[in-house]
Scaffold this active site. Structure first.
Site, PDB file in Angstrom:
ATOM      1  N   HIS A  85      -2.513  -1.665  -4.634  1.00 24.85           N
ATOM      2  CA  HIS A  85      -3.662  -1.592  -3.726  1.00 24.85           C
ATOM      3  C   HIS A  85      -4.610  -2.787  -3.862  1.00 24.85           C
ATOM      4  O   HIS A  85      -5.457  -3.001  -2.983  1.00 24.85           O
ATOM      5  CB  HIS A  85      -4.470  -0.319  -3.973  1.00 24.85           C
ATOM      6  CG  HIS A  85      -3.760   0.939  -3.600  1.00 24.85           C
ATOM      7  ND1 HIS A  85      -3.199   1.145  -2.359  1.00 24.85           N
ATOM      8  CD2 HIS A  85      -3.501   2.066  -4.320  1.00 24.85           C
ATOM      9  CE1 HIS A  85      -2.622   2.339  -2.319  1.00 24.85           C
ATOM     10  NE2 HIS A  85      -2.792   2.914  -3.494  1.00 24.85           N
ATOM     11  N   HIS A 104       1.561   6.168  -1.715  1.00 22.79           N
ATOM     12  CA  HIS A 104       0.491   5.501  -0.986  1.00 22.79           C
ATOM     13  C   HIS A 104       0.969   4.135  -0.486  1.00 22.79           C
ATOM     14  O   HIS A 104       1.714   3.442  -1.184  1.00 22.79           O
ATOM     15  CB  HIS A 104      -0.736   5.290  -1.869  1.00 22.79           C
ATOM     16  CG  HIS A 104      -1.289   6.543  -2.462  1.00 22.79           C
ATOM     17  ND1 HIS A 104      -0.954   6.982  -3.716  1.00 22.79           N
ATOM     18  CD2 HIS A 104      -2.163   7.448  -1.951  1.00 22.79           C
ATOM     19  CE1 HIS A 104      -1.595   8.114  -3.975  1.00 22.79           C
ATOM     20  NE2 HIS A 104      -2.326   8.422  -2.920  1.00 22.79           N
TER      21      HIS A 104
END
Length: 307
Positions: free
Chosen positions: A126, A165
């Site tokens: 991320h 994710h």
């Protein structure tokens, strides 16, 4: 020849507080499963070095790197975003997590091991060019992939990401760069609510609906990832190995099992054997149900070995 297993005691020093799912016990759970499975004794263990500034700025803005160093606390906690904080051990953990992936590249390229897994935290996919988020400080996999291209002159580097994710930081890194292919599966809609817009041809995203299981995941890999990977013919493959899509993991709503992680690892290993002289570097991303995490990592490592 056995595969490499790279970690660092420093990675246990990153602690974002009681109740946070990305906790030091994750690495303990992996270690316990390696011992109970007997796999620990067939791996080649290496200590991870700290990444250098030269390596970090292959992916991150120099001002951002400076800011992470400057904000690292001597005591207490510093909040970077709503779910990402730093304690006194966080900077060292993040540097060794990124350094592990660089070291894995060096050892694989030297022929010391055919492939390697980095048991590290904090995770990385991320982390954007100039932003920490989603438990991540530095983008470990992107740094390793950039190192492979820059230091070893590889022309085609693939990254596969099966974390639950979307790896927005990794996508940001590869979007405007030649020589990379990114194939990524993730639950959607879900944090960080990205990955479904218009994409260049070298980014292959396969969003999965909540409740999807192994059948849907395997179909996406076979129908979308494999044709792109075969056409690309990567010289090295990186894996963002997130195990938070497991049915036991309450972080999300996918229904994957250990055998699904073993299957996708087998697929990647076979493809690497055809195109990349078997060269694979994998690094831990998510996975927060400790028992499922340990079992899934064992399945993944057995797939890398080819047991």
């Amino acid at each position: 020849m056995s595969i490499g297993f790279i970690t660092s005691p420093a990675c246990a020093g990153h602690d974002m507080g009681a109740g946070h799912p990305e906790r030091p016990a994750r690495l303990d759970a992996i270690h316990d499963q390696l011992l109970s499975s007997g796999l620990d004794f067939v791996l080649r263990h290496f200590d991870a070095p700290a990444a250098t500034r030269e390596q970090l700025v292959l992916v991150h803005d120099s001002d951002y790197v400076d800011s992470i160093f400057a904000r690292a606390p001597a005591e207490g906690m510093v909040v970077l975003d709503e779910d990402t904080s730093m304690c006194p051990g966080s900077l060292a953990a993040a540097l060794h997590a990124a350094g592990a992936v660089v070291s894995a590249v060096d050892r694989v390229m030297a022929g010391e091991v055919p492939s390697a897994f980095c048991a590290v935290r904090p995770p990385g996919h991320h982390a954007e060019r100039a932003r920490a988020m989603g438990f991540c400080l530095f983008n470990n996999i992107a740094i390793g992939a950039a190192w492979a291209r820059q230091h070893y002159g590889l022309e085609r580097v693939a990254i596969v990401d099966f974390d639950v994710h979307h790896g927005n930081g990794t996508e940001e890194f590869v979007r405007d760069r030649d020589g990379f292919l990114l194939c990524s599966s993730f639950q959607h809609p879900f944090y960080p609510f990205s990955g479904t817009g218009e994409l260049p041809a070298h980014i292959v995203n396969t969003p999965l609906e909540p409740g999807a299981g192994g059948e849907e995941f395997r179909r996406a890999v076979e129908e979308q990832w494999l044709p792109a990977l075969e056409q690309f013919q990567p010289q090295m493959i990186f894996i963002s190995a997130g195990f938070d899509g497991h049915i036991e993991d309450e972080m999300a709503q996918l229904r994957l099992l250990e055998q699904d992680y073993r299957w996708v690892t087998d697929v990647v290993r076979e493809l690497a054997g055809r195109h990349a002289d078997g060269r694979i570097v994998s690094a831990l991303e998510g996975g927060y149900a400790l028992g499922a995490l340990g079992r899934s990592v064992v399945a993944h490592l057995n797939g890398l070995i080819g047991h």
